[in-house]
Scaffold this motif. Sequence first.
Motif, mmCIF file in Angstrom:
data_model
loop_
_atom_site.group_PDB
_atom_site.id
_atom_site.type_symbol
_atom_site.label_atom_id
_atom_site.label_comp_id
_atom_site.label_asym_id
_atom_site.label_seq_id
_atom_site.Cartn_x
_atom_site.Cartn_y
_atom_site.Cartn_z
ATOM 1 N N UNK A 88 7.786 -17.525 -15.530
ATOM 2 C CA UNK A 88 7.950 -18.156 -14.215
ATOM 3 C C UNK A 88 6.623 -18.260 -13.458
ATOM 4 N N UNK A 89 5.503 -18.223 -14.188
ATOM 5 C CA UNK A 89 4.217 -18.338 -13.522
ATOM 6 C C UNK A 89 3.460 -17.038 -13.407
ATOM 7 N N UNK A 90 3.865 -16.018 -14.165
ATOM 8 C CA UNK A 90 3.100 -14.773 -14.168
ATOM 9 C C UNK A 90 1.690 -15.035 -14.692
ATOM 10 N N UNK A 91 0.718 -14.316 -14.142
ATOM 11 C CA UNK A 91 -0.679 -14.523 -14.496
ATOM 12 C C UNK A 91 -1.340 -13.185 -14.754
ATOM 13 N N UNK A 92 -2.387 -13.195 -15.541
ATOM 14 C CA UNK A 92 -3.098 -11.951 -15.802
ATOM 15 C C UNK A 92 -4.042 -12.064 -16.968
ATOM 16 N N UNK A 93 -4.366 -10.906 -17.536
ATOM 17 C CA UNK A 93 -5.332 -10.865 -18.642
ATOM 18 C C UNK A 93 -5.263 -9.486 -19.266
ATOM 19 N N UNK A 94 -5.824 -9.391 -20.455
ATOM 20 C CA UNK A 94 -6.002 -8.097 -21.122
ATOM 21 C C UNK A 94 -7.478 -7.881 -21.399
ATOM 22 N N UNK A 95 -7.822 -6.625 -21.716
ATOM 23 C CA UNK A 95 -9.175 -6.278 -22.124
ATOM 24 C C UNK A 95 -9.137 -5.474 -23.406
ATOM 25 N N UNK A 96 -10.141 -5.646 -24.254
ATOM 26 C CA UNK A 96 -10.139 -5.036 -25.581
ATOM 27 C C UNK A 96 -10.130 -3.510 -25.517
ATOM 28 N N UNK A 97 -10.631 -2.938 -24.447
ATOM 29 C CA UNK A 97 -10.662 -1.481 -24.332
ATOM 30 C C UNK A 97 -9.277 -0.874 -24.106
ATOM 31 N N UNK A 98 -8.270 -1.724 -23.802
ATOM 32 C CA UNK A 98 -6.920 -1.232 -23.560
ATOM 33 C C UNK A 98 -6.400 -1.539 -22.168
ATOM 34 N N UNK A 99 -7.081 -2.417 -21.465
ATOM 35 C CA UNK A 99 -6.722 -2.718 -20.078
ATOM 36 C C UNK A 99 -5.816 -3.941 -19.995
ATOM 37 N N UNK A 100 -5.005 -4.003 -18.947
ATOM 38 C CA UNK A 100 -4.222 -5.212 -18.688
ATOM 39 C C UNK A 100 -3.836 -5.267 -17.217
ATOM 40 N N UNK A 101 -3.648 -6.491 -16.749
ATOM 41 C CA UNK A 101 -3.261 -6.763 -15.367
ATOM 42 C C UNK A 101 -2.301 -7.940 -15.396
ATOM 43 N N UNK A 102 -1.179 -7.801 -14.698
ATOM 44 C CA UNK A 102 -0.210 -8.890 -14.576
ATOM 45 C C UNK A 102 0.236 -8.974 -13.127
ATOM 46 N N UNK A 103 0.274 -10.188 -12.596
ATOM 47 C CA UNK A 103 0.867 -10.421 -11.274
ATOM 48 C C UNK A 103 1.861 -11.561 -11.394
ATOM 49 N N UNK A 104 2.983 -11.412 -10.728
ATOM 50 C CA UNK A 104 4.064 -12.381 -10.824
ATOM 51 C C UNK A 104 4.407 -12.896 -9.435
ATOM 52 N N UNK A 105 4.016 -14.124 -9.164
ATOM 53 C CA UNK A 105 4.253 -14.669 -7.828
ATOM 54 C C UNK A 105 5.736 -14.940 -7.567
ATOM 55 N N UNK A 106 6.520 -15.155 -8.620
ATOM 56 C CA UNK A 106 7.938 -15.432 -8.420
ATOM 57 C C UNK A 106 8.673 -14.243 -7.820
ATOM 58 N N UNK A 107 8.264 -13.021 -8.181
ATOM 59 C CA UNK A 107 8.936 -11.822 -7.674
ATOM 60 C C UNK A 107 8.020 -10.957 -6.816
ATOM 61 N N UNK A 108 6.758 -11.400 -6.621
ATOM 62 C CA UNK A 108 5.806 -10.664 -5.787
ATOM 63 C C UNK A 108 5.518 -9.270 -6.351
ATOM 64 N N UNK A 109 5.501 -9.162 -7.670
ATOM 65 C CA UNK A 109 5.252 -7.879 -8.324
ATOM 66 C C UNK A 109 3.908 -7.887 -9.040
ATOM 67 N N UNK A 110 3.411 -6.686 -9.319
ATOM 68 C CA UNK A 110 2.167 -6.551 -10.063
ATOM 69 C C UNK A 110 2.217 -5.291 -10.919
ATOM 70 N N UNK A 111 1.463 -5.312 -12.004
ATOM 71 C CA UNK A 111 1.380 -4.188 -12.927
ATOM 72 C C UNK A 111 -0.035 -4.082 -13.451
#
Length: 383
Positions: free
Chosen positions: A315-338
């Motif tokens: 539904x339009x979630x956006x983010x990225x990962x990193x090779x070291x083991x990192x990740x970020x996700x934000x979801x504007x449809x539900x106003x959530x982030x991880x």
Amino acid sequence: MRHGSPERAGLDATHLRRLVDDVRALTAGEQPWAAGAVVVAGRGPVIAVEEAAGWAVRYAAWDERTGTAVELPPAERVPATVDTPFDLASLTKLFTSVAAVQQIERGTLGIDARVGAYLPDFTAAAQHGVTVRQLLTHTSGLRPELPLYDCADDTERLELLRAEEPVTAPGTYRYSDLNMLLLQHVLERITGRTLDTLIHDGITRPLGMTATDFGPCPGAAATEDQRRPWAKADRGMLRGEVYDENAWALGGVAGHAGLFSTARDLAVFCRTLLAGGSYGPARILGPDFVDLLLTPPGLGFALDQPWFMGELAGHGAAGHTGFTGTSLVLDRATDTFLILLATTVHPRRRPPDSGPRAAAATTLARAVLPGRGHERATARSPF
């Protein structure tokens, strides 16, 4: 942002307890998915989860003769805490992308302008008509990377970048670190300032992200016992020095890698984008330009990728990962982030496994409670 109960955030407490338990399990045992991890999750302005597990420093080395990790004595290990900085790896690309869109908003950079208009000395990109949009969407056709770490000096590294031609026709998707390296040169040429200054002055300082900066970062979680043949350089056990060999060769400041940060700082970054580019009195982008950044196919941000976003994708979630083991996700449809920061390369790199990242995002997606006033439609960009 403020800490609050899951209920206050409009999230189910049972699912969030499962999220924390799962992250703790990722760092347990003799061969964990990650030596250490920090997870932060929330909805709206509320941080509902902030937990650390495992170790920021667990291993002394990798024993290549036995193929095993060399454990530090328990008294010498460093536990991960919620304040532990991590090498963000490719999450750096998100900040470079925001810095670029800031210049687009100011009118100093054209999204469909040719790179050659700003960098005529980068002759290969100029001859092939590579555009700024293609750099931001990984459609320039450039190969994934160059061995800049094997160059004798900065002059040789720059010549390689200037002469690098697309290996597929521009317009074809091909993920490449070189896109962000060229974008870094564009930004530095048009502003007369270095990338680290642009990110500090334009993003992290106004948002109060005091734990986010390019290295060195002495208190960071350790990454790899970096040695050939499995690595591309012989540097030994790394802690507080950028993991990526090309970013290291470039002095630690690169468009594709080099930033260190904490999960709490990244929560502020997520909240800013979810709120349309403002956080408190600070404004880093206008709402229309946040839409430009996050409208498919996304500028620097990956969109709706189930392989690491799990059920948040779609539904339009956006983010990225990193090779070291990192990740970020934000979801504007539900106003959530991880945010999940982990050290999957300590003490040695291994084939990437994003299953735990996707599982964490799915657990958060299932925690979202309806009818709490956070849902909103994702706006469409006018660009």
